[in-house]
Design a protein around this motif. Structure first.
Motif, PDB file in Angstrom:
ATOM      1  N   THR A  31       0.777  -0.676  -0.156  1.00  8.51           N
ATOM      2  CA  THR A  31       0.310   0.270  -0.077  1.00  8.51           C
ATOM      3  C   THR A  31       1.142   1.280  -0.578  1.00  8.51           C
ATOM      4  N   TRP A  35      -2.296   6.383  -1.338  1.00 11.03           N
ATOM      5  CA  TRP A  35      -3.872   5.209  -1.280  1.00 11.03           C
ATOM      6  C   TRP A  35      -4.669   5.541   0.252  1.00 11.03           C
ATOM      7  N   HIS A  39      -8.697   7.414  -0.422  1.00  7.70           N
ATOM      8  CA  HIS A  39      -9.794   6.828   0.259  1.00  7.70           C
ATOM      9  C   HIS A  39     -10.376   6.665   1.728  1.00  7.70           C
ATOM     10  N   CYS A 115     -20.651  -1.724  14.701  1.00  7.34           N
ATOM     11  CA  CYS A 115     -20.028  -0.261  15.646  1.00  7.34           C
ATOM     12  C   CYS A 115     -21.296   0.877  15.954  1.00  7.34           C
ATOM     13  N   ARG A 154      -4.498  -5.630   2.771  1.00  7.54           N
ATOM     14  CA  ARG A 154      -4.461  -4.452   2.495  1.00  7.54           C
ATOM     15  C   ARG A 154      -6.242  -3.792   2.332  1.00  7.54           C
ATOM     16  N   MET A 218     -15.617  -8.084   4.541  1.00 11.24           N
ATOM     17  CA  MET A 218     -15.582  -7.170   4.193  1.00 11.24           C
ATOM     18  C   MET A 218     -15.761  -7.126   3.094  1.00 11.24           C
ATOM     19  N   GLY A 220     -16.298  -4.155   1.106  1.00 12.77           N
ATOM     20  CA  GLY A 220     -16.792  -1.751   1.339  1.00 12.77           C
ATOM     21  C   GLY A 220     -17.398  -1.722   0.710  1.00 12.77           C
ATOM     22  N   HIS A 221     -17.004  -2.053  -0.439  1.00 13.64           N
ATOM     23  CA  HIS A 221     -18.484  -1.370  -1.095  1.00 13.64           C
ATOM     24  C   HIS A 221     -19.894  -0.902  -1.047  1.00 13.64           C
ATOM     25  N   VAL A 223     -20.576  -1.838   1.998  1.00 19.52           N
ATOM     26  CA  VAL A 223     -20.187  -1.131   3.599  1.00 19.52           C
ATOM     27  C   VAL A 223     -20.492   0.393   3.124  1.00 19.52           C
ATOM     28  N   HIS A 255     -20.319   8.295  13.027  1.00 16.48           N
ATOM     29  CA  HIS A 255     -19.211   7.411  13.423  1.00 16.48           C
ATOM     30  C   HIS A 255     -17.734   7.132  12.619  1.00 16.48           C
ATOM     31  N   ALA A 257     -15.827   6.093  10.474  1.00 15.38           N
ATOM     32  CA  ALA A 257     -15.120   5.012   9.761  1.00 15.38           C
ATOM     33  C   ALA A 257     -14.227   5.121   7.995  1.00 15.38           C
ATOM     34  N   ASN A 258     -14.611   6.401   7.698  1.00 11.93           N
ATOM     35  CA  ASN A 258     -13.113   6.746   6.379  1.00 11.93           C
ATOM     36  C   ASN A 258     -14.255   7.850   6.180  1.00 11.93           C
ATOM     37  N   ARG A 260     -14.686   9.480   3.565  1.00 14.78           N
ATOM     38  CA  ARG A 260     -15.310   9.813   2.450  1.00 14.78           C
ATOM     39  C   ARG A 260     -17.117   9.453   2.232  1.00 14.78           C
ATOM     40  N   ILE A 261     -16.325   8.403   3.180  1.00 13.04           N
ATOM     41  CA  ILE A 261     -18.006   8.146   3.628  1.00 13.04           C
ATOM     42  C   ILE A 261     -18.939   9.084   4.409  1.00 13.04           C
ATOM     43  N   ASN A 285     -10.708   3.652  11.748  1.00  8.06           N
ATOM     44  CA  ASN A 285     -12.355   2.973  12.304  1.00  8.06           C
ATOM     45  C   ASN A 285     -11.916   2.319  13.475  1.00  8.06           C
TER      46      ASN A 285
HETATM   47  C1  LIG Z   1     -12.226  -0.020   1.930  1.00  7.49           C
HETATM   48  C2  LIG Z   1     -11.999   1.136   0.742  1.00  7.49           C
HETATM   49  C3  LIG Z   1     -11.617   1.981   1.560  1.00  7.49           C
HETATM   50  C4  LIG Z   1     -12.324   0.286  -0.722  1.00  7.49           C
HETATM   51  O1  LIG Z   1     -12.192   2.223  -1.233  1.00  7.49           O
HETATM   52  P1  LIG Z   1     -12.903   1.721  -2.877  1.00  7.49           P
HETATM   53  O2  LIG Z   1     -12.155   3.496  -3.274  1.00  7.49           O
HETATM   54  O3  LIG Z   1     -13.899   1.103  -2.963  1.00  7.49           O
HETATM   55  O4  LIG Z   1     -10.921   1.181  -3.760  1.00  7.49           O
HETATM   56  P2  LIG Z   1     -11.656  -0.109  -4.024  1.00  7.49           P
HETATM   57  O5  LIG Z   1     -11.837  -1.139  -3.364  1.00  7.49           O
HETATM   58  O6  LIG Z   1     -12.751  -0.750  -5.267  1.00  7.49           O
HETATM   59  O7  LIG Z   1     -10.278  -0.843  -4.656  1.00  7.49           O
HETATM   60  C5  LIG Z   1      -9.998   0.067  -5.523  1.00  7.49           C
HETATM   61  C6  LIG Z   1      -8.094  -0.169  -5.890  1.00  7.49           C
HETATM   62  O8  LIG Z   1      -7.343  -0.271  -4.399  1.00  7.49           O
HETATM   63  C7  LIG Z   1      -6.728  -1.496  -4.690  1.00  7.49           C
HETATM   64  N1  LIG Z   1      -6.452  -1.640  -2.789  1.00  7.49           N
HETATM   65  C8  LIG Z   1      -7.058  -1.733  -1.734  1.00  7.49           C
HETATM   66  N2  LIG Z   1      -6.829  -1.606  -0.356  1.00  7.49           N
HETATM   67  C9  LIG Z   1      -5.059  -0.764  -1.306  1.00  7.49           C
HETATM   68  C10 LIG Z   1      -5.058  -0.434   0.059  1.00  7.49           C
HETATM   69  N3  LIG Z   1      -4.673  -0.702   1.377  1.00  7.49           N
HETATM   70  N4  LIG Z   1      -3.734  -0.081  -0.459  1.00  7.49           N
HETATM   71  C11 LIG Z   1      -3.294   0.499  -2.087  1.00  7.49           C
HETATM   72  N5  LIG Z   1      -4.432  -0.380  -2.431  1.00  7.49           N
HETATM   73  C12 LIG Z   1      -5.457  -0.869  -2.185  1.00  7.49           C
HETATM   74  C13 LIG Z   1      -7.401  -2.691  -4.854  1.00  7.49           C
HETATM   75  O9  LIG Z   1      -7.179  -3.496  -5.091  1.00  7.49           O
HETATM   76  C14 LIG Z   1      -8.437  -1.716  -5.879  1.00  7.49           C
HETATM   77  O10 LIG Z   1      -7.544  -2.764  -7.126  1.00  7.49           O
HETATM   78  P3  LIG Z   1      -7.697  -2.924  -8.923  1.00  7.49           P
HETATM   79  O11 LIG Z   1      -7.853  -2.074  -8.821  1.00  7.49           O
HETATM   80  O12 LIG Z   1      -6.526  -3.405  -9.131  1.00  7.49           O
HETATM   81  O13 LIG Z   1      -8.843  -3.843  -7.809  1.00  7.49           O
HETATM   82  C15 LIG Z   1     -13.943   1.474   0.336  1.00  7.49           C
HETATM   83  O14 LIG Z   1     -14.545   0.610  -0.077  1.00  7.49           O
HETATM   84  C16 LIG Z   1     -14.189   1.620   1.674  1.00  7.49           C
HETATM   85  O15 LIG Z   1     -14.107   2.088   2.372  1.00  7.49           O
HETATM   86  N6  LIG Z   1     -15.581   0.873   1.978  1.00  7.49           N
HETATM   87  C17 LIG Z   1     -16.504   0.729   3.466  1.00  7.49           C
HETATM   88  C18 LIG Z   1     -15.702   0.352   4.616  1.00  7.49           C
HETATM   89  C19 LIG Z   1     -15.919   0.858   5.623  1.00  7.49           C
HETATM   90  O16 LIG Z   1     -16.091   1.722   6.706  1.00  7.49           O
HETATM   91  N7  LIG Z   1     -16.492  -0.077   7.125  1.00  7.49           N
HETATM   92  C20 LIG Z   1     -16.615  -0.256   8.196  1.00  7.49           C
HETATM   93  C21 LIG Z   1     -17.225   0.247   8.675  1.00  7.49           C
HETATM   94  S1  LIG Z   1     -17.864   0.044  10.399  1.00  7.49           S
END
Ligand SMILES: CC(C)(COP(=O)(O)OP(=O)(O)OC[C@H]1O[C@@H](n2cnc3c(N)ncnc32)[C@H](O)[C@@H]1OP(=O)(O)O)[C@@H](O)C(=O)NCCC(=O)NCCS
Length: 329
Positions: A31, A35, A39, A115, A154, A218, A220-221, A223, A255, A257-258, A260-261, A285
């Protein structure tokens, strides 16, 4: 109709000393700092040492709260600990906390609602006080997600950290303190954020441990999508139930979490940025720790004035969500 309500007498919090930065994570998984920041908005998080468990953080947060409250531990009637990472399957970690803080006259139980647990626990405690069953209820949100994080994944390991926060509730007149709350769950979405093995349905085996199934899984999308859809809805319902309008909100604590959320959900809800508090950049989080930790930090900074409308909103595994509207003071 209840003749009295519950107010927050004092707040407290605790985080582990150990800081895990994005640079540290770059050495563990594939990572980059860029990134993670782009994100999630997270720069660093706090992680327990091997010997530290959820109840240790919970005790520190509760003790700080008590010291600030002027209430003696013997006067606490009930301890509710919201957590998804209790020290043991049983006994309840709330009972460990009850003992260690000297709350010798209190009952204690753990509450699990993903959570959203802290919001649920606050509402349960407030209901006991409104019903005139109890006068002082200690509500704690504490988690050590680092213990159930897959440190090879990751997509999840960059998100989580450890923390605890607490509030002591006491009685007040109706019309102040807790004004309204809404608690919701969509059990059909349980699979989007879970730890699938280790319970009665799927006991631990060497095979499923080898597959990492005893750690957080998880989608992630999904959630993200559910959170952004449900947060504005539950916030609106709770505000309406309190007889208020969105514009009446002084501060909203969502809460953490992120980032962006938070930004997407608040844009949909239509709440201006300066009313939405955040510390996800420093702590990530921390599950049930996020809301009481941020609440305590804002409280110690002197942000809240008497009469302010402070709204707490949670979401998480279950899928659960909930909101509670409080008139501060
Ligand atoms: C998890 C989360 C951050 C991922 O962000 P995203 O923008 O949706 O990213 P994606 O899952 O589409 O991944 C995009 C790319 O980044 C990669 N990637 C994922 N984690 C990575 C990291 N830590 N570092 C670098 N690259 C990463 C993926 O493998 C993917 O690569 P690909 O396009 O080659 O397949 C996001 O979905 C999220 O915040 N979800 C909610 C999670 C949450 O809040 N959970 C707890 C709730 S209580």
């Amino acid at each position: 109709m209840a003749v009295r309500s519950a107010r927050i007498i004092a707040t407290g919090s605790a985080v582990p000393d150990k800081v895990l930065s994005n640079a540290d994570l770059q050495r563990i998984v594939d990572t980059t700092d860029q990134w993670i920041v782009e994100h999630t908005g997270i720069h660093e998080r706090r992680i327990c040492t091997d010997g530290e468990a959820t109840s240790d953080l919970a005790v520190r947060a509760a003790q700080q709260t008590l010291a600030r409250s002027g209430v003696s531990p013997e006067d606490i009637d009930l301890v509710i600990l919201a957590t998804v990472t209790p020290d043991y399957a049983f006994p309840a970690s709330a009972c460990l906390v009850q003992d260690r803080i000297g709350a010798t006259n209190a009952g204690g139980f753990d509450l699990e609602a993903g959570c959203t647990g802290f919001v649920y626990a606050l509402c349960v405690g407030a209901a006991f006080i409104s019903a005139e069953m109890y006068n002082h209820v200690m509500i704690i949100g504490a988690d050590t997600l680092s213990k159930v994080t897959d440190w090879t994944d990751r997509a999840t390991c960059v998100l989580f950290g450890d923390a605890a926060g607490a509030v002591l509730l006491g009685p007040c007149e109706r019309g102040s303190g807790v004004l309204s709350y809404v608690l919701e769950s969509v059990g059909a979405l349980g699979h989007i954020l879970d730890i699938p093995v280790g319970g009665g349905r799927c006991p631990l085996t060497p095979e499923n441990i080898g597959e990492g199934k005893h750690l957080i899984q998880m989608d992630g999308h999904e959630v993200f999508k559910q959170a952004v859809r449900r947060i504005p809805q539950v916030s609106q319902k709770a505000i309406r139930k309190a007889g208020l309008k969105r514009e009446d909100i002084s501060y909203l604590i969502l809460h953490q979490a992120n980032q962006r959320i938070t930004e997407s959900a608040m844009k949909r809800f239509g709440l201006s940025k300066e009313k939405v508090l955040s510390n996800v950049d420093r702590y990530g989080n921390t599950s049930n720790g996020t809301i009481p930790l941020l609440l305590d930090q804002a409280n110690q900074e002197g942000k809240f004035k008497p009469g302010d409308i402070v709204t707490l909103v949670g979401f998480g595994s279950g899928f659960t969500d909930g909101a509670v509207v409080i008139r501060w003071g």
